[in-house]
Each structure stands twice: as C-alpha cells, then as structure tokens.
Design an enzyme around this catalytic site. Structure first.
Site, mmCIF file in Angstrom:
data_model
loop_
_atom_site.group_PDB
_atom_site.id
_atom_site.type_symbol
_atom_site.label_atom_id
_atom_site.label_comp_id
_atom_site.label_asym_id
_atom_site.label_seq_id
_atom_site.Cartn_x
_atom_site.Cartn_y
_atom_site.Cartn_z
ATOM 1 N N GLU A 2 2.489 70.833 -5.100
ATOM 2 C CA GLU A 2 1.794 69.622 -3.943
ATOM 3 C C GLU A 2 0.815 69.883 -3.643
ATOM 4 O OE1 GLU A 2 4.594 68.929 -0.206
ATOM 5 O OE2 GLU A 2 4.498 71.370 0.105
ATOM 6 N N ASP A 55 9.533 77.389 -0.375
ATOM 7 C CA ASP A 55 8.623 78.284 -0.299
ATOM 8 C C ASP A 55 8.347 80.030 -1.406
ATOM 9 O OD1 ASP A 55 6.911 75.308 -0.393
ATOM 10 O OD2 ASP A 55 6.465 76.294 1.479
#
Length: 342
Positions: free
Chosen positions: A222, A128
C-alpha cells in the site's frame, strides 16, 4: 506486585497469546496480580481497566484480535495525558506496565520511561515486521499466510479470464508482506515502498507474461510509489500519530496497466483480512515466548526494555533502540527475487 498490560495500535493475530503468557507465568511463578487496560493508551488515560487472572486468559491462545481492545491513541497529544496516566496507575496500584504494540505504541512507552520515570516493558507487535531490533514480530507470519493463500486463489481466476490481477497488501513503509507473500505465491511483479517503481517497466513485465500465455499477478504494498508520482491516499485524514490513511495504489496501478497495455486489469485489496483470524503456529509460539520473557523483565526490574527475537533466542533491547528506526527491505534482497519478474 500489580502489573498493567495494554495492547495498542492495529490489532494482529498473537496478541492474546502474549497476554496469556504474561498472566500465566506472572501469576503462577511470581504471585503477581494483573490489570488489563482497555483500548491501548486510551485505557490508562480514561481509567478503563479489567482484571486479568488465569480464568480470564483461559482459551484465548488461538483467538485473533485482542481481548483488551486496541486504539491508535497518543497520550502526548491528549491534554494532561502523562498526569492522567500516572493517576490511573496509582489508583490501580500498578507498579509496572507491559505495553504490547508497534513503533507508535512502543515509542510512547519509551518516552514515558525516559522522560517521566514510568516503569515500562515493551513487546513488539506489527504485521509489517518493520521493527529493527527484532528479527521477527508476531502477526507477520499470519499476515503473509493470508496474503499467500489469496494470491494462490487469484491465479486460477486470472488464468480463466486471461486478465491482470493486482493484489494490494499492507505495508506503509516496509514491503516485507509484499515480498514474502509475492514470492511464496508466485507473483510476476512485486512492488514495495523501499523501491519506487517504473509503470512502463511493470507493463513490459506484464506483456511478457501474456506472450507466454500466462495471466500475471502483481503484488503491491500500500505504501509503494511510482517514480514520477506520490503516495496514493485513501483520504486526507491522519491519526493521532500523524499517519495518513493509505489504500488505493492497487486501483490506480490497474487503471494505468489497462490504459497502457489494453489488457483487462482488476484489483483485490486484502486490507484488514491480513490482520484478522486465527494466528499461525509460529505467531502463537513467538507471542507466547515474548509474554514469558516480558514478565521476567518486570521481575528483574529491567524497565525501559523490549523483548526481541535474535535467531532463536529472546533477548532484551532498550526501547529507545527498538523505536529508533524502521527495518526495511534491503535492496539486495529485493533484487534477489527479481529473477521471477516478467
């Protein structure tokens, strides 16, 4: 001196390169012995370990995943967790511990050092790229490459059928993967957790592309949320760090697009494909350098620190600083790529 090594949290490409860098330099230059703990913090909790020497790390540089295994175990949620870790370290005669992981894994290392005096050095790992103390984390470049290739492939099938394709990528709190892969892959809409999105605006962008006889690609992280909605969850379960399981926003958005525009919309969820496979050259380079500098920090007894990339230099920062806040996408940067929307 004997040093322990563990990899915690989600796996990612480059973990083995870190392990290799630590063991090679620590063995050859400092004469250290190494113990690898299995499956993240579960290893020292349960006394599960393997020997790490040069033969054990030979040939692992290009391999994805981690030869040590990983888990999302939180020792502070386990009964007598700290005591059990201390006993395992003492039994294995481990004098220092290198923890390779993201926010949660390094948060545990920071607490073990500051609150319980366990000598820890951290190495930042997360696809990430959301640790604020380092410019980049290894694993991110590979994940972006995987997502970009998928978007490239989806363009052709979208154009063949003139349908909307929604691509859901990872990114719980930060939209770095969505932003980088979406821009690199020529997406027409990019939705990130840092900016709540307006579904009607998304539909207007999509209709604009169809008017130009172009099938649009929507990339959504997401963790992205609509203005008038909530986080879309896979189910109601949580891990030991309290994180809910995400996934589903792509499918939800595709249905909304179909209902509002009348255009056929399909969803592709890349999921764990972004974590798997061979690490990119950049991730191998960065992970190896992190490993080399992490064992230097152990040699210097500079515990409670994490190695970090600043420009082209590897520096050390306090673990407490590294886990204090997440690095998220700046609104100005997101606005910069908005010229390609619609």
């Amino acid at each position: 001196m004997r040093v322990g090594v563990l990899t915690g949290g989600g796996d990612c490409p480059g973990l083995n390169a870190v392990i290799r860098g630590i063991v090679r330099k620590g063995t050859q230059e400092y004469g250290y012995d190494f113990v690898g703990f299995r499956d993240g913090w579960r290893g020292p909790l349960e006394g599960r370990s393997v020997r790490l020497d040069i033969p054990a790390v030979r040939g692992i540089l290009p391999r994805g995943g981690t030869i040590l295994g990983s888990s999302r175990t939180n020792p502070f949620k386990e009964q007598d967790g700290v005591r059990r870790i201390k006993e395992t370290l003492a039994k294995n005669e481990v004098e220092a511990l290198v923890a390779i992981g993201g926010e949660d894994t390094l948060g545990v290392a920071a607490r073990l050092f500051t609150e319980h005096g366990i000598p820890c050095v951290g190495v930042p790992k997360t696809i990430d790229n959301d640790l604020s103390a380092t410019d980049y984390t290894f694993g991110f470049d590979t994940a972006v490459g995987v997502a970009t290739e998928a978007i490239d492939r989806l363009h052709t099938t979208a154009e063949s059928h003139m349908r909307v394709l929604v691509v859901e990528v990872m990114g719980r709190h930060a939209g770095w993967i969505a932003l980088h892969s979406g821009l690199a892959g020529g997406a027409n809409v990019i939705l990130i957790p840092e900016q709540r999105f307006d579904v009607d605006q998304v539909c207007r962008w999509i209709e604009s592309r169809f008017k130009a006889s172009y099938a649009p690609i929507v990339v959504v992280a997401e963790g992205a949320m609509p203005k008038d909605g909530e986080l879309v969850l896979k189910d109601g379960s949580t891990d030991s760090f309290g994180h809910v399981r995400l996934s589903g926003v792509g499918e939800w958005l595709a249905k909304e697009i179909e209902g509002r525009t009348g255009k056929e919309a399909r969803t592709t969820v890349l999921g764990h494909t972004q974590r798997g496979g061979t690490p990119s050259a950049f991730d191998r380079w960065l992970a190896t350098r992190f490993g080399l500098h992490a064992i230097d920090a152990v040699r210097d007894a500079d515990y409670g620190t994490m190695v970090a990339l600043r420009g082209t230099d590897i520096v050390r920062v306090p673990l407490s600083e590294a886990t204090a806040k997440l690095k998220t996408v700046d609104p100005a940067l997101y606005a910069e790529v908005g010229v390609f929307f619609g």
